[in-house]
Design an enzyme around this catalytic site. Structure first.
Site, mmCIF file in Angstrom:
data_model
loop_
_atom_site.group_PDB
_atom_site.id
_atom_site.type_symbol
_atom_site.label_atom_id
_atom_site.label_comp_id
_atom_site.label_asym_id
_atom_site.label_seq_id
_atom_site.Cartn_x
_atom_site.Cartn_y
_atom_site.Cartn_z
ATOM 1 N N SER A 45 17.839 -19.579 -12.837
ATOM 2 C CA SER A 45 18.734 -20.584 -12.272
ATOM 3 C C SER A 45 20.197 -20.223 -12.504
ATOM 4 C CB SER A 45 18.385 -21.955 -12.860
ATOM 5 O OG SER A 45 19.459 -22.476 -13.594
ATOM 6 N N LYS A 46 20.986 -20.466 -11.463
ATOM 7 C CA LYS A 46 22.405 -20.126 -11.500
ATOM 8 C C LYS A 46 23.085 -20.858 -12.655
ATOM 9 C CE LYS A 46 26.248 -20.426 -8.224
ATOM 10 N NZ LYS A 46 26.634 -20.797 -6.865
ATOM 11 N N ARG A 47 22.641 -22.090 -12.875
ATOM 12 C CA ARG A 47 23.283 -22.924 -13.879
ATOM 13 C C ARG A 47 22.891 -22.525 -15.301
ATOM 14 N NH1 ARG A 47 21.765 -27.720 -15.654
ATOM 15 N NH2 ARG A 47 19.961 -27.666 -14.270
ATOM 16 N N LYS A 48 21.604 -22.228 -15.478
ATOM 17 C CA LYS A 48 21.127 -22.017 -16.854
ATOM 18 C C LYS A 48 21.148 -20.557 -17.300
ATOM 19 C CE LYS A 48 17.571 -25.541 -16.488
ATOM 20 N NZ LYS A 48 16.140 -25.562 -16.310
#
Ligand code: GLU
Length: 548
Positions: free
Chosen positions: A294-297
């Protein structure tokens, strides 16, 4: 209603036909079996590992077959466009050694099959749309957002499938008069496919990765051209992949669900099919569970991450091959010294059920790549990396080439080379004790040797230290010192009768190692002392017992 009248009404400015374009972009003159592949990124500014994974498959397929790998910028969605994105794509791929043969460049196009920016191909898409209108396979739709929302809520109420199709498609059967009237009133419109599909019928297509796929036909009257005359992805890529004579379309699995649309469009346009190859998403192990990166994590999803950390592009390429093709690792074991380019990559050997991405595994692969790389190449790479990402290290690295080469060579060239070097940040950390300002004690002193004993070891070591001793002479002295102080000369003697000794020679050298290097494990200590020089060696030993 005459289709011709409608086509001319909608596209008076289009005088070319699809045949004209097909003649303008003829089949490529390439050897038999050559593959033509493309990367079709949208310039949204975020280029990630998934893009690189797909691009690498494209590049291998094209280049191992004597084909062409080109770049097409899919910039039909102005809202998502980010300044500098094309530059970012080109420089990231370049860093990882992926070079295009043709396509979009920073200052335009290079190649005979352009333009390679979709935003410059509007007339081509409109020509194909006009052709579909002419054949009765497309029509203008004047529905407003509100009307579409009404249709959606009516479908929700009746439990019908959502979308614009069949009897829900209000504009499908407008008369020429009705259309003319709306056009006269400047009512905005899109062009839609007049779908001939039936969801009870299945089509079959061979996916290059997944094998034979069977899916229900598309029934939706999908949008081909938006109100501004710019195509949707669906329409644009089908036309472009044909005109650019693409043989293999490698793309993410998120496109699999719209494959029925692409098949319907290809059929409506009577075009040949490329081989579609739908890759799997990249997954990682998070505790016990596998999940999508995930881009966020997950910072490791971004390609910057590898550049900043200082992974050598060859290591990343080698790792990507490992996860791209299940038989690569076996090939590598059998051919440790051959360039990875000699491995025959195939889409059939790609995973169709989630590819596991694992940084530890990347590090293992990188160790193997670095151990095969010569010192000079590693040094040059470190300099390039530091110049871009660790300016603060440049004064340490740049002026000291001969010393650095010696440091990098330590214990790497014998029968059993140490595999200590992985990536820029880690390598600097690994060798940082050579730089006085960065030297610090990282590992604790051995617990079983109390302070007084330790100081005695170090003081006596210093007293007998002779910088001109050769490696054997030096170690004989360490052994002698150990024995004098009650340690076994060899670990195996200690193991046999531990009650006779305080420990063994290894414990004594660990004390010396920590004093000099700050860590309990390192390459050969004699070599380290030679590189540090006599004064610094003495200074560190002395400092380690006089200050505590
Ligand atoms: N422009 C599409 C994207 O950014 C490319 C899909 C394809 O490769 O066909 O995902």
């Amino acid at each position: 209603m005459s289709n011709k009248t409608l086509a001319d009404l909608l596209f008076p400015h289009i005088d070319k036909t699809p045949d004209d374009y097909a003649a303008l972009y003829p089949p490529r003159k390439l050897p038999q079996g050559a593959r033509v592949t493309r990367l079709g990124p949208s310039p949204t500014g975020f280029i990630h590992l998934g893009n690189l994974y797909g691009a690498f498959a494209d590049e291998r397929l094209a280049h191992q077959s004597g084909g062409v790998f080109y770049l097409r910028i899919e910039d039909t969605d102005e809202k998502r466009e980010v300044e500098g994105a094309v530059e970012a794509i080109l420089s990231a791929l370049d860093y990882f050694g992926l070079h295009f043969d043709e396509g979009a460049t920073l200052d335009g196009d290079s190649g005979e099959y352009g333009p390679y920016y979709q935003s410059q191909r509007a007339l081509i898409y409109q020509c194909y749309a006009k052709h579909l209108i002419l054949c009765g396979e497309a029509y203008p739709c004047f529905c407003t957002e509100d009307e579409l929302a009404d249709i959606r809520s009516a479908q929700e109420g009746s439990g019908d499938n959502p979308g614009y199709y069949g009897t829900w498609a209000r504009c499908r059967d407008l008369t020429l008069d009705e259309i003319q009237e709306r056009l006269a009133n400047d009512v905005p419109y899109v062009i839609r496919l007049r779908s001939q599909g039936d969801s009870a019928r299945y089509f079959h297509i061979e996916d290059g990765i997944r094998g034979l796929l069977s899916m229900p036909e598309n029934t939706q009257d999908v949008v081909l051209l938006k109100q501004n005359g710019i195509p949707t992805y669906h329409f644009a890529h089908v036309i472009d992949d044909f005109l650019m004579r693409t043989t293999h379309v490698i793309r993410g699995e998120e496109w699999l669900s719209s494959l029925p649309i692409h098949v319907a469009l290809t059929n409506a346009l009577a075009l040949p099919f490329p081989v579609y190859c739908h890759t799997t998403v990249l997954m990682k192990l998070d505790g016990e569970t596998k999940r999508k990166l995930s881009k966020r994590k997950d910072p490791e999803l971004s390609l910057d991450y590898y550049q900043k950390q200082g992974y050598h592009p060859l290591a990343v390429r080698e790792y990507l091959l490992t996860i791209l093709n299940s038989n690569f690792e076996e090939w590598r074991l059998a051919n440790p010294d051959r360039p990875a380019e000699e491995f025959i990559f195939s889409t059939e050997k790609m995973s169709s059920s989630g590819t596991l991405f694992d940084l530890d595994k990347l590090n293992d692969v990188s160790k193997e790549v670095m151990v095969r790389m010569d010192d000079q190449e590693i040094y040059d790479f470190l300099l390039r990396w530091a110049a871009s990402y660790r300016d603060d290290l440049m004064p340490l690295l740049a002026g000291e080439e001969a010393t650095l080469l010696r440091i990098l060579a330590m214990d790497r060239h014998g029968d059993k080379p140490r595999k200590d070097l992985i990536y820029g940040e880690q390598i600097f950390d690994f060798i940082s004790y050579f730089f006085t300002d960065h030297f610090k004690q990282i590992d604790p002193w051995p617990e079983l040797i109390h302070q007084e004993e330790r100081e005695q070891i170090l003081a006596q070591y210093l007293a007998t230290y002779d910088h001109s001793d050769d490696q054997t002479g030096w170690f004989d002295k360490v052994r002698e010192l150990a024995v004098q102080l009650g340690y076994a000369a060899k670990p195996k003697d200690y193991k046999k009768s531990p009650e006779l000794y305080k420990g063994h020679v290894g414990d004594v050298s660990t004390v010396i190692r920590i004093a000099l290097v700050g860590r309990s494990s390192s390459p050969d200590l004699w070599e380290i002392q030679q590189i540090l020089g006599e004064a610094e060696t003495r200074r560190r030993i002395e400092a380690s017992y006089s200050s505590k």
